[in-house]
Design a protein around this motif. Sequence first.
Motif, PDB file in Angstrom:
ATOM      1  N   ALA A  54       6.680  53.897  24.518  1.00 18.56           N
ATOM      2  CA  ALA A  54       6.186  55.175  25.031  1.00 18.56           C
ATOM      3  C   ALA A  54       6.367  55.286  26.540  1.00 18.56           C
ATOM      4  O   ALA A  54       6.365  56.396  27.083  1.00 18.56           O
ATOM      5  CB  ALA A  54       4.711  55.347  24.676  1.00 18.56           C
ATOM      6  N   LEU A  55       6.513  54.153  27.234  1.00 18.24           N
ATOM      7  CA  LEU A  55       6.752  54.136  28.676  1.00 18.24           C
ATOM      8  C   LEU A  55       7.933  53.226  28.981  1.00 18.24           C
ATOM      9  O   LEU A  55       8.108  52.182  28.341  1.00 18.24           O
ATOM     10  CB  LEU A  55       5.526  53.607  29.427  1.00 18.24           C
ATOM     11  CG  LEU A  55       4.377  54.547  29.765  1.00 18.24           C
ATOM     12  CD1 LEU A  55       3.282  53.773  30.482  1.00 18.24           C
ATOM     13  CD2 LEU A  55       4.851  55.713  30.617  1.00 18.24           C
ATOM     14  N   GLU A  63      12.511  41.534  25.049  1.00 17.98           N
ATOM     15  CA  GLU A  63      13.375  41.012  23.991  1.00 17.98           C
ATOM     16  C   GLU A  63      12.663  41.062  22.648  1.00 17.98           C
ATOM     17  O   GLU A  63      11.447  40.811  22.561  1.00 17.98           O
ATOM     18  CB  GLU A  63      13.789  39.571  24.284  1.00 17.98           C
ATOM     19  CG  GLU A  63      14.688  39.413  25.490  1.00 17.98           C
ATOM     20  CD  GLU A  63      15.116  37.970  25.707  1.00 17.98           C
ATOM     21  OE1 GLU A  63      14.627  37.093  24.937  1.00 17.98           O
ATOM     22  OE2 GLU A  63      15.912  37.711  26.630  1.00 17.98           O
ATOM     23  N   ILE A  64      13.413  41.374  21.584  1.00 24.47           N
ATOM     24  CA  ILE A  64      12.936  41.279  20.205  1.00 24.47           C
ATOM     25  C   ILE A  64      13.908  40.373  19.459  1.00 24.47           C
ATOM     26  O   ILE A  64      15.114  40.654  19.421  1.00 24.47           O
ATOM     27  CB  ILE A  64      12.865  42.665  19.524  1.00 24.47           C
ATOM     28  CG1 ILE A  64      11.818  43.550  20.216  1.00 24.47           C
ATOM     29  CG2 ILE A  64      12.515  42.508  18.046  1.00 24.47           C
ATOM     30  CD1 ILE A  64      11.668  44.916  19.581  1.00 24.47           C
ATOM     31  N   PRO A  72      13.971  51.421  25.518  1.00 27.51           N
ATOM     32  CA  PRO A  72      13.261  51.650  24.249  1.00 27.51           C
ATOM     33  C   PRO A  72      12.632  53.040  24.180  1.00 27.51           C
ATOM     34  O   PRO A  72      12.231  53.616  25.183  1.00 27.51           O
ATOM     35  CB  PRO A  72      12.179  50.563  24.259  1.00 27.51           C
ATOM     36  CG  PRO A  72      11.928  50.296  25.703  1.00 27.51           C
ATOM     37  CD  PRO A  72      13.264  50.469  26.386  1.00 27.51           C
ATOM     38  N   THR A  73      12.565  53.565  22.969  1.00 24.46           N
ATOM     39  CA  THR A  73      11.806  54.776  22.656  1.00 24.46           C
ATOM     40  C   THR A  73      10.873  54.437  21.501  1.00 24.46           C
ATOM     41  O   THR A  73      11.083  53.427  20.808  1.00 24.46           O
ATOM     42  CB  THR A  73      12.734  55.924  22.238  1.00 24.46           C
ATOM     43  OG1 THR A  73      13.374  55.569  20.990  1.00 24.46           O
ATOM     44  CG2 THR A  73      13.781  56.204  23.304  1.00 24.46           C
ATOM     45  N   PRO A  74       9.825  55.248  21.271  1.00 21.27           N
ATOM     46  CA  PRO A  74       8.938  54.948  20.134  1.00 21.27           C
ATOM     47  C   PRO A  74       9.685  54.831  18.811  1.00 21.27           C
ATOM     48  O   PRO A  74       9.406  53.922  18.013  1.00 21.27           O
ATOM     49  CB  PRO A  74       7.973  56.137  20.150  1.00 21.27           C
ATOM     50  CG  PRO A  74       7.904  56.543  21.593  1.00 21.27           C
ATOM     51  CD  PRO A  74       9.302  56.346  22.106  1.00 21.27           C
ATOM     52  N   ALA A  79      11.771  51.339  14.493  1.00 17.09           N
ATOM     53  CA  ALA A  79      12.923  50.887  13.702  1.00 17.09           C
ATOM     54  C   ALA A  79      13.189  49.397  13.907  1.00 17.09           C
ATOM     55  O   ALA A  79      13.717  48.725  13.012  1.00 17.09           O
ATOM     56  CB  ALA A  79      14.163  51.696  14.075  1.00 17.09           C
ATOM     57  N   ALA A  80      12.805  48.886  15.072  1.00 18.62           N
ATOM     58  CA  ALA A  80      12.988  47.465  15.364  1.00 18.62           C
ATOM     59  C   ALA A  80      11.863  46.605  14.801  1.00 18.62           C
ATOM     60  O   ALA A  80      11.929  45.373  14.872  1.00 18.62           O
ATOM     61  CB  ALA A  80      13.096  47.245  16.869  1.00 18.62           C
TER      62      ALA A  80
END
Length: 551
Positions: A54-55, A63-64, A72-74, A79-80
């Motif tokens: 969101a920010l 990292e994921i 990133p977006t919500p 999706a991740a």
Amino acid sequence: MIKPVVELRDVSKAFGPVQALSNVSLRLVPGQVNCLAGENGAGKSTLIRVLTGALRRDSGTYEIDGQPITTPTPAHMRAAGVQAVYQELSLLPHLSVAENLFMGRLPARNGIIAKGRLRAHARKALDEVGLTDVSPNAIVERLPAATRQLVEIAKVLTADPVKVIVFDEPTTALTEAESERLLEHIGRLRERNIAMLYVTHRLEEMFEIGDWVTVLRDGGLSEEGPISNYDEDRLITAMVGREISSLYPETHRQAGTPALRVRGLRRFENSPAIDLHVRSGEILGIGGLLGSGRSGLLLSIFGASPAVAGEVEIEGKRVKPSGPRTMMNAGVGLLTEDRKVLGLLPELSIRENVTIASLRTGSRRGLLPGREQVEEADRLLDSLRLRAGSYAQPVSTLSGGNQQKVLLARWLLTKPKVLMFDEPTKGIDVGAKGELYTIIGDLAAKGLGIIVVSSYLPELLGLADRILVLRDGAVAGELPGSATEEDVLHLASGTGGAETSAAPEEPPSPGETPSVPGEIPAPRSGTSPASDTGVSTPPTPDDPGEVSRDA
């Protein structure tokens, strides 16, 4: 060391000149509950918003599964596999449980919703979170708060994939039994190897379900480690940067004549009559289980909820509680449980929120506050040590503790004789709680009559000089402030065990000594403490919460 599914390193975020986060790192490990602790304003919400997309962070890495996340977006983060369950649920109240669970992903055939498949998928999702007795066709708004919370979790678990779940104050509106049910399910999610970030102001919940704790202070990482290395004192010290030896500072108060007396108050036809009184310089606590009528009682005294019978006296003068304006003019103020819905006007500034209840007496033609009124409002905010860049900024930008101070300043500006607090520390961190307790105790010491409704028994026992316990809308008994949690629970549940009178005794006239059987305990040493009024009038207010058994 187990490889984290999500890792943030040296993340910073600023809003203009305000540094909300400064070089904060966070690791979320599969099968582990990481509790995020910190005072209001420490940066927890900002960190969550960065984590969920969101920010956008100003600096640092994200990292994921070892893969960098740049912008990133919500939607990207969901999706991740990064899902979130917020305190304010995202469910659509007028739709069914099944429709809420799969909104945006409703199974269809030739453009028509396949209701059989939808119910089957919803049944499987509900069974997974233990809601075997909830129908997929049930309308969400008719469900209890805890059930709605579990439906929200079920909705999150229907996503694919689910690697991380963020829980943001999930038990704030729940009873003790409902909270236990939710915490048990979080324990089961741990067994499914899901990484979790858990945010709460209730320290006992952290110690019950947490594996790791990350502590923020003033936007930076204060410390982190296995929660087994902490006790409450060390955790509080890490959060606030100082030791809090006692949340309830000692005071020495002298109770005077009754500031408020209520006789025979009945909220509905055939409901029990309630008698109570609070003296100037005294703190009266009101306890009871869910549905006992605590919040409704305060609303009726304040005139925000109608009563069919009863008398109210303020300093010996009879007042008819015909509405909030009448009671405010008589010297009564009410700080409601739900600050955002029933108290604050979020679009207005801090200063406007403070002065709105006093416009008729201190403004030009009742429209705008006068200069003296504004100056007095600013002095009150200064005395309450409100943390804000400017009193002209929107009140919605403040933390929960500072918002509560704004409401308190509003009522103090009306020169009240009696102040009533409904769940005064709901959603407030431990440091702000200590400040608010001290303020309440100081107000009583200055001669105000104080009434406090609280679901949290340590708070009720720590603040109150006397405790009135309600059960099924009636007074179950009265206890001294030196009572135990067990005494309150016995009265609240009707299981016996505490010897009290069935109703509070009338206070003696000035100079009289009360007889021993009905003696009213003196304040004990060692305790601290509608529209144009800024208070809305709900048609059928619900009682807010259940008595907590937490120590």
